[in-house]
Design a protein around this motif. Structure first.
Motif, PDB file in Angstrom:
ATOM      1  N   TYR A  84       0.853  -1.204   0.000  1.00  0.00           N
ATOM      2  CA  TYR A  84       0.000   0.000   0.000  1.00  0.00           C
ATOM      3  C   TYR A  84       0.888   1.254   0.000  1.00  0.00           C
ATOM      4  O   TYR A  84       0.579   2.251  -0.638  1.00  0.00           O
ATOM      5  N   GLU A  85       1.990   1.157   0.744  1.00  0.00           N
ATOM      6  CA  GLU A  85       2.948   2.274   0.823  1.00  0.00           C
ATOM      7  C   GLU A  85       3.482   2.579  -0.592  1.00  0.00           C
ATOM      8  O   GLU A  85       3.574   3.742  -0.983  1.00  0.00           O
ATOM      9  N   ASN A  86       3.794   1.538  -1.345  1.00  0.00           N
ATOM     10  CA  ASN A  86       4.292   1.740  -2.717  1.00  0.00           C
ATOM     11  C   ASN A  86       3.256   2.440  -3.586  1.00  0.00           C
ATOM     12  O   ASN A  86       3.594   3.317  -4.378  1.00  0.00           O
ATOM     13  N   ALA A  87       1.993   2.040  -3.423  1.00  0.00           N
ATOM     14  CA  ALA A  87       0.928   2.679  -4.217  1.00  0.00           C
ATOM     15  C   ALA A  87       0.811   4.149  -3.810  1.00  0.00           C
ATOM     16  O   ALA A  87       0.661   5.031  -4.663  1.00  0.00           O
ATOM     17  N   LEU A  88       0.916   4.420  -2.512  1.00  0.00           N
ATOM     18  CA  LEU A  88       0.845   5.808  -2.037  1.00  0.00           C
ATOM     19  C   LEU A  88       2.000   6.633  -2.626  1.00  0.00           C
ATOM     20  O   LEU A  88       1.800   7.761  -3.081  1.00  0.00           O
ATOM     21  N   ARG A 183      -4.744   7.428   3.341  1.00  0.00           N
ATOM     22  CA  ARG A 183      -4.118   6.916   4.577  1.00  0.00           C
ATOM     23  C   ARG A 183      -4.542   7.805   5.733  1.00  0.00           C
ATOM     24  O   ARG A 183      -4.564   9.028   5.600  1.00  0.00           O
ATOM     25  N   ARG A 184      -4.894   7.177   6.840  1.00  0.00           N
ATOM     26  CA  ARG A 184      -5.320   7.945   8.016  1.00  0.00           C
ATOM     27  C   ARG A 184      -4.109   8.549   8.709  1.00  0.00           C
ATOM     28  O   ARG A 184      -2.977   8.116   8.489  1.00  0.00           O
ATOM     29  N   SER A 185      -4.367   9.514   9.603  1.00  0.00           N
ATOM     30  CA  SER A 185      -3.240  10.180  10.268  1.00  0.00           C
ATOM     31  C   SER A 185      -2.517   9.224  11.223  1.00  0.00           C
ATOM     32  O   SER A 185      -1.357   9.449  11.567  1.00  0.00           O
ATOM     33  N   ASP A 186      -3.161   8.138  11.638  1.00  0.00           N
ATOM     34  CA  ASP A 186      -2.455   7.173  12.498  1.00  0.00           C
ATOM     35  C   ASP A 186      -1.680   6.151  11.656  1.00  0.00           C
ATOM     36  O   ASP A 186      -1.187   5.152  12.184  1.00  0.00           O
ATOM     37  N   GLY A 187      -1.583   6.396  10.343  1.00  0.00           N
ATOM     38  CA  GLY A 187      -0.769   5.525   9.489  1.00  0.00           C
ATOM     39  C   GLY A 187      -1.532   4.356   8.899  1.00  0.00           C
ATOM     40  O   GLY A 187      -0.990   3.625   8.066  1.00  0.00           O
TER      41      GLY A 187
END
Ligand code: GLU
Length: 322
Positions: A84-88, A183-187
C-alpha cells in the motif's frame, strides 16, 4: 474467450459472521462458481482494532461449515502495508495526493457539506497548503493523506460504470465525496486504497458485495485507473435489514454464526432459505451452495434487488427460532 471469473470474500474480522455476511458471501460465491470461476479469500484486517487472528480462523471455519470454499488465500491486509505504501508513493510522485491536517471534529462539523448518504464531502481545506505551511503543521501532528479528485466539470471527474444489479451509475467525485482519504493520520491505510490494490493484485474481476458499498465503487474505479489496474465488474446486492429499518449487523449478536451454530442451525436450511429470499429457489428448499449453482441467475437477482427485512417469519424460513 471471456476471461475466467475471479471473485473474492473480503470479510473484516471484527466479529463472527452474521446473516448479512453469509448472504453476500453466498451470492458472491454462486456468481463465480456458477460460471466456473475462482474465489480468493482476503481478510480485511487493516485496522489494528480488527486484527484478531482467532476471529479470522473462525471466519474461515464458518465459511467451510457453510460449504463456501476458496482457491487462493487467505491474504491478510495487515501483512501488505509495504504494498500500500508503494501505491501511495506512486500517487505522491504524481502529485495526486496531499497531506491533510484536519481534525475529526472539523471534518464532521454540522456545517460541513454532506452527500446524500450522510457522509461528509471534504471541502479541500488542506488542498493548497504551501510547503512552509505543511512543514509547520507537521510539527504539531502527523497528517492523513488524501487523493485529489478533479474539480466539477473537469475531465475524469464524472465516473460511470454498469452495476450488474443496478445498471448504469454515474458519480461526480467532487460532489459526491471530494478529495478522499488514502491513509489515516495514524498511518492506517484507507479501505478504498487497500481494496483497489488487493483486488488488482489478485486479478479479481467480479466484486459482489452489499448495496451499502455502491457509493464507494466510483472512488475505487477512479483509483484503479490512476494505478493502472483493470476495473472489475460490480454487483451490489440487497442488504438484510432489521424490522426497525437498521442494517442487520454484528450488533445482532444472537444472529451470528457462533450462536446459530451452537443452537444447531442446519446449514442447508440456512443457505436454501437465503437463496429463496432473492428468488433463486422456491421456499422450503434445503441445499448447500454447490447444489445451487445451477439456479444462479443475474436477471432473478435484478428482479429482487430490494433490501430484505429480516423479521421472525424470515428467520423461521432460515431455520432460526429466537
Ligand atoms: N471488508 C468489507 C466488509 O466486510 C467488504 C469490502 C468490499 O467488499 O469491498 O464489509
Amino acid at each position: 474467450m471471456t476471461p475466467k471469473l475471479v471473485g473474492r470474500f473480503a470479510p473484516t474480522p471484527s466479529g463472527r459472521m452474521h446473516l448479512g455476511n453469509v448472504f453476500s458471501a453466498l451470492l458472491g460465491w454462486l456468481a463465480v462458481r456458477s460460471a466456473g470461476g475462482k474465489m480468493v479469500l482476503r481478510i480485511e484486517d487493516l485496522d489494528p482494532r480488527a486484527q484478531h487472528p482467532g476471529l479470522a480462523r473462525l471466519l474461515m471455519d464458518d465459511l467451510q461449515w457453510l460449504g463456501l470454499d476458496w482457491d487462493e488465500g487467505p491474504v491478510y491486509q495487515s501483512e501488505r502495508k509495504q504494498i500500500y505504501e508503494n501505491a501511495l508513493e506512486l500517487l505522491k510522485n504524481r502529485k495526486l495526493v496531499y497531506p491533510c491536517f484536519c481534525s475529526r471534529a472539523e471534518l464532521h462539523a454540522a456545517k460541513a457539506p454532506h452527500a446524500s448518504d450522510g457522509t461528509y464531502i471534504y471541502r479541500g481545506t488542506c488542498r493548497n497548503l504551501s510547503p512552509a505551511e505543511i512543514a509547520e503543521k507537521s510539527r504539531l501532528r502527523s497528517p492523513a493523506y488524501r487523493l485529489r479528485v478533479p474539480e466539477l466539470g473537469k475531465p475524469k471527474e464524472l465516473v460511470g460504470f454498469d452495476d450488474l444489479i443496478w445498471g448504469h451509475q454515474e458519480k461526480h467525485l467532487a460532489q459526491d465525496c471530494g478529495d478522499f482519504l488514502i491513509r489515516r493520520s495514524d498511518g492506517v491505510f484507507a479501505y478504498q486504497l487497500a481494496v483497489v490494490v488487493d483486488d488488482g493484485a489478485a486479478g479479481v474481476n467480479l466484486v459482489v458485495r452489499g448495496r451499502d458499498l455502491l457509493g464507494s465503487a466510483a472512488r475505487q474505479i477512479y483509483l484503479a485507473e490512476l494505478l493502472e489496474l483493470p476495473i472489475p465488474r460490480y454487483a451490489h446486492i440487497p442488504l438484510l435489514i432489521a424490522p426497525d429499518g437498521r442494517r442487520l449487523s454484528k450488533r445482532e449478536r444472537d444472529l451470528d454464526l457462533g450462536v446459530l451454530r451452537a443452537k444447531g442451525v442446519n446449514p442447508a436450511r440456512l443457505i436454501g432459505g437465503l437463496a429463496t429470499l432473492v428468488g433463486l429457489v422456491s421456499p422450503g428448499t434445503e441445499a448447500l451452495p454447490a447444489d445451487l449453482c445451477q439456479y444462479f441467475d443475474w436477471n432473478t437477482l435484478r428482479e429482487h434487488r430490494k433490501d430484505i427485512v429480516v423479521d421472525d417469519e424470515v428467520l423461521q424460513s432460515l431455520g432460526i427460532y429466537r
